[in-house]
Write a protein that holds these residues in place. Structure first.
Motif, PDB file in Angstrom:
ATOM      1  N   THR A   1       0.846  -1.192   0.000  1.00 26.95           N
ATOM      2  CA  THR A   1       0.000   0.000   0.000  1.00 26.95           C
ATOM      3  C   THR A   1       0.883   1.244   0.000  1.00 26.95           C
ATOM      4  N   PRO A   2       0.339   2.390  -0.352  1.00 25.32           N
ATOM      5  CA  PRO A   2      -1.027   2.598  -0.840  1.00 25.32           C
ATOM      6  C   PRO A   2      -1.203   2.050  -2.268  1.00 25.32           C
ATOM      7  N   ARG A   3      -2.379   1.505  -2.537  1.00 24.34           N
ATOM      8  CA  ARG A   3      -2.687   1.004  -3.874  1.00 24.34           C
ATOM      9  C   ARG A   3      -3.207   2.133  -4.759  1.00 24.34           C
ATOM     10  N   ILE A   4      -3.002   1.988  -6.046  1.00 21.75           N
ATOM     11  CA  ILE A   4      -3.611   2.880  -7.033  1.00 21.75           C
ATOM     12  C   ILE A   4      -4.404   1.980  -7.969  1.00 21.75           C
ATOM     13  N   VAL A   5      -5.727   2.076  -7.867  1.00 27.28           N
ATOM     14  CA  VAL A   5      -6.628   1.188  -8.594  1.00 27.28           C
ATOM     15  C   VAL A   5      -7.381   1.982  -9.649  1.00 27.28           C
ATOM     16  N   ILE A   6      -7.384   1.474 -10.872  1.00 22.98           N
ATOM     17  CA  ILE A   6      -8.102   2.117 -11.974  1.00 22.98           C
ATOM     18  C   ILE A   6      -9.231   1.212 -12.438  1.00 22.98           C
ATOM     19  N   TYR A   7     -10.425   1.783 -12.547  1.00 19.42           N
ATOM     20  CA  TYR A   7     -11.541   1.068 -13.174  1.00 19.42           C
ATOM     21  C   TYR A   7     -11.529   1.371 -14.674  1.00 19.42           C
ATOM     22  N   TYR A   8     -11.633   0.305 -15.456  1.00 18.43           N
ATOM     23  CA  TYR A   8     -11.498   0.408 -16.906  1.00 18.43           C
ATOM     24  C   TYR A   8     -12.749  -0.184 -17.553  1.00 18.43           C
ATOM     25  N   GLN A   9     -13.757   0.665 -17.739  1.00 20.61           N
ATOM     26  CA  GLN A   9     -14.994   0.208 -18.363  1.00 20.61           C
ATOM     27  C   GLN A   9     -15.111   0.658 -19.808  1.00 20.61           C
ATOM     28  N   THR A  10     -14.789   1.912 -20.070  1.00 22.81           N
ATOM     29  CA  THR A  10     -14.893   2.428 -21.430  1.00 22.81           C
ATOM     30  C   THR A  10     -13.611   2.100 -22.173  1.00 22.81           C
ATOM     31  N   GLN A  11     -13.674   1.079 -23.003  1.00 20.10           N
ATOM     32  CA  GLN A  11     -12.492   0.615 -23.732  1.00 20.10           C
ATOM     33  C   GLN A  11     -12.440   1.124 -25.162  1.00 20.10           C
ATOM     34  N   HIS A  12     -13.482   1.865 -25.577  1.00 17.06           N
ATOM     35  CA  HIS A  12     -13.536   2.381 -26.944  1.00 17.06           C
ATOM     36  C   HIS A  12     -14.038   3.819 -26.941  1.00 17.06           C
ATOM     37  N   HIS A  13     -13.509   4.609 -27.864  1.00 21.28           N
ATOM     38  CA  HIS A  13     -13.992   5.962 -28.069  1.00 21.28           C
ATOM     39  C   HIS A  13     -15.284   5.905 -28.880  1.00 21.28           C
ATOM     40  N   PRO A  14     -16.042   7.012 -28.926  1.00 22.59           N
ATOM     41  CA  PRO A  14     -17.302   6.995 -29.676  1.00 22.59           C
ATOM     42  C   PRO A  14     -17.151   6.589 -31.141  1.00 22.59           C
ATOM     43  N   ASP A  15     -15.964   6.814 -31.726  1.00 24.14           N
ATOM     44  CA  ASP A  15     -15.765   6.427 -33.131  1.00 24.14           C
ATOM     45  C   ASP A  15     -15.392   4.957 -33.283  1.00 24.14           C
ATOM     46  N   GLY A  16     -15.334   4.229 -32.164  1.00 21.18           N
ATOM     47  CA  GLY A  16     -15.031   2.806 -32.208  1.00 21.18           C
ATOM     48  C   GLY A  16     -13.568   2.466 -32.021  1.00 21.18           C
TER      49      GLY A  16
ATOM     50  N   TRP B   1     -12.876   6.048 -10.710  1.00 17.67           N
ATOM     51  CA  TRP B   1     -13.906   5.661 -11.669  1.00 17.67           C
ATOM     52  C   TRP B   1     -14.071   6.800 -12.661  1.00 17.67           C
ATOM     53  N   GLU B   2     -13.753   6.681 -13.913  1.00 18.86           N
ATOM     54  CA  GLU B   2     -13.074   5.579 -14.533  1.00 18.86           C
ATOM     55  C   GLU B   2     -11.956   6.127 -15.390  1.00 18.86           C
ATOM     56  N   TYR B   3     -11.270   5.282 -16.172  1.00 14.33           N
ATOM     57  CA  TYR B   3     -10.024   5.650 -16.834  1.00 14.33           C
ATOM     58  C   TYR B   3     -10.178   6.610 -18.006  1.00 14.33           C
ATOM     59  N   PHE B   4     -11.115   6.382 -18.914  1.00 11.17           N
ATOM     60  CA  PHE B   4     -11.071   6.960 -20.261  1.00 11.17           C
ATOM     61  C   PHE B   4     -11.068   8.486 -20.307  1.00 11.17           C
ATOM     62  N   ASN B   5     -11.660   9.158 -19.318  1.00 10.57           N
ATOM     63  CA  ASN B   5     -11.717  10.624 -19.340  1.00 10.57           C
ATOM     64  C   ASN B   5     -11.148  11.238 -18.073  1.00 10.57           C
ATOM     65  N   SER B   6     -10.217  10.534 -17.438  1.00 13.83           N
ATOM     66  CA  SER B   6      -9.655  11.004 -16.170  1.00 13.83           C
ATOM     67  C   SER B   6      -8.977  12.355 -16.331  1.00 13.83           C
ATOM     68  N   LEU B   7      -9.268  13.260 -15.422  1.00 11.01           N
ATOM     69  CA  LEU B   7      -8.578  14.540 -15.384  1.00 11.01           C
ATOM     70  C   LEU B   7      -7.252  14.396 -14.620  1.00 11.01           C
ATOM     71  N   PRO B   8      -6.282  15.229 -14.868  1.00  8.28           N
ATOM     72  CA  PRO B   8      -6.363  16.470 -15.632  1.00  8.28           C
ATOM     73  C   PRO B   8      -6.227  16.310 -17.142  1.00  8.28           C
ATOM     74  N   GLY B   9      -5.854  15.128 -17.633  1.00  8.03           N
ATOM     75  CA  GLY B   9      -5.599  14.971 -19.063  1.00  8.03           C
ATOM     76  C   GLY B   9      -6.837  14.750 -19.907  1.00  8.03           C
ATOM     77  N   ASP B  10      -7.952  14.363 -19.267  1.00  9.23           N
ATOM     78  CA  ASP B  10      -9.207  14.072 -19.946  1.00  9.23           C
ATOM     79  C   ASP B  10      -8.993  12.984 -21.007  1.00  9.23           C
ATOM     80  N   ARG B  11      -9.791  12.963 -22.072  1.00 13.20           N
ATOM     81  CA  ARG B  11      -9.762  11.849 -23.016  1.00 13.20           C
ATOM     82  C   ARG B  11      -8.459  11.771 -23.804  1.00 13.20           C
TER      83      ARG B  11
END
Length: 346
Positions: A9-24, A264-274
């Motif tokens: 510890t401390p752990r850093i855990v990422i939830y990864y649900q959105t694996q694709h962008h809207p364009d596929g 929650w969750e990875y694909f649009n995490s700030l500060p870098g966003d998508r």
């Protein structure tokens, strides 16, 4: 069965649900090992659902062997080879999986067997049980016992309660139905930690009070991983980095066994966003698991790099300390919509 040893510890855990962008196109998870100064410990692949009839398992809205997931499974194997543990998240907002696993023995076996086979086939390191529907204490204990029996002591079992469920046994403060306090007493040695949801009105990460109260109630420090939304678009309860930095510093100094943080969750995490979602993990690494450049972070095989000046300018949150700002209490839960693989209708 002996208790599982606590992971570093401390752990850093990422939830990864959105694996694709809207364009596929693929939303790659690989930058968390290719970009410098990142030491993620666990990735939770979301969301696995057990549907009717028994054996009909989906990852979000598609069967796990769908062609759209070819890149996903390859990348997750690379993460595991790099020392990151990959868990599957079962359940979540999509209800039904735990209701089916909470029925009579014959029905349980019909739904559990394919889940066990899926976990083996994909080589998952564990399961995150996100019970957001009523389930009995006996039902969740049966599931935990079977997973440990089938996969052994090294298999990681976590749960994802809302923060209020670890602060009160009032059913109004719990999405799962059973008492987490009772579960911790009866099967705590088999549960690695709790990915605790401090958002959507169930908790507040602008201060340490919630975590403090959980520890005071008797939950071990190393088993409470505080969960946040990584972008205001992902739900209410977003805490600005300037405020959250102070909370992290306080918790880490106050509790030597502080369990860590999940996003929650990875694909649009700030500060870098998508465009640069991995920068959230860079921030967390700096404040939780920072190490000397070139050294290996305990518990992983990931080496720390050295950030360039350009990268630092792109992410000013990593360099400046700002005054703590006053924040209102988290709002009550409400319906919200945002793009994710799990929200696409067939």
């Amino acid at each position: 069965m002996p208790p599982i040893p606590p992971s570093p510890t401390p752990r850093i855990v990422i939830y990864y649900q959105t694996q694709h962008h809207p364009d596929g196109s693929s939303c790659s998870i690989l930058p968390i090992i290719t970009e410098p100064n990142i030491a993620v410990t666990h990735v939770n692949l979301a969301a696995i659902h057990l549907n009717d009839p028994p054996g009909h398992i989906t990852l979000n809205n598609h069967v796990p062997h769908d062609h759209r997931y070819v890149t996903l499974w390859a990348e997750l194997r690379v993460l595991q080879a790099s020392g990151i543990k990959v868990l599957g998240m079962l359940g979540g907002a999509g209800k039904g999986s735990f209701t089916r696993l909470d029925l009579d023995e014959q029905t349980f076996e019909a739904y559990y067997g394919p889940l066990r086979d899926f976990v083996r086939e994909r080589g998952l390191d564990g399961l995150d049980l996100d019970v957001e529907e009523p389930m009995t204490l006996a039902g969740i204990i049966r599931l935990i016992d079977r997973l440990k029996s089938d996969f052994g002591d090294s298999f990681i079992i976590t749960l994802a309660p809302v923060a209020a469920a670890l602060m009160s046994d009032d059913p109004k403060h719990n999405l799962s139905g059973f008492s987490y306090e009772a579960l911790e007493v009866m099967r705590g040695t088999q549960i690695a930690w709790y990915n605790t949801q401090f958002y959507c009105g169930w908790g507040d990460l602008s201060k340490t009070a919630g975590y403090d109260f959980m520890v005071a109630r008797g939950y071990p420090q190393h088993k409470i991983v505080i969960g946040m939304v990584t972008n205001p678009s992902n739900g209410s309860g977003w805490v600005p980095f300037e405020t959250f930095q102070e909370v992290l510093i306080t918790l880490k100094s106050r509790y030597p066994g502080f369990g860590g943080v999940m996003g929650w969750e990875y694909f649009n995490s700030l500060p870098g966003d998508r465009d640069r979602p991995w920068e959230w993990a860079t921030f967390m690494t700096k404040h939780l698991r920072a190490a000397t450049p070139g050294s290996t972070v305990p518990g992983t095989s990931v080496q720390m790099g050295s950030a360039t000046g350009a990268q630092n300018k792109q992410n000013p949150f990593l360099l400046v300390d700002r005054d703590l700002k006053t924040k209102e209490e988290a709002p009550l839960p409400k319906i919200f919509d945002y793009y994710s693989d799990g929200s696409i209708e067939e």
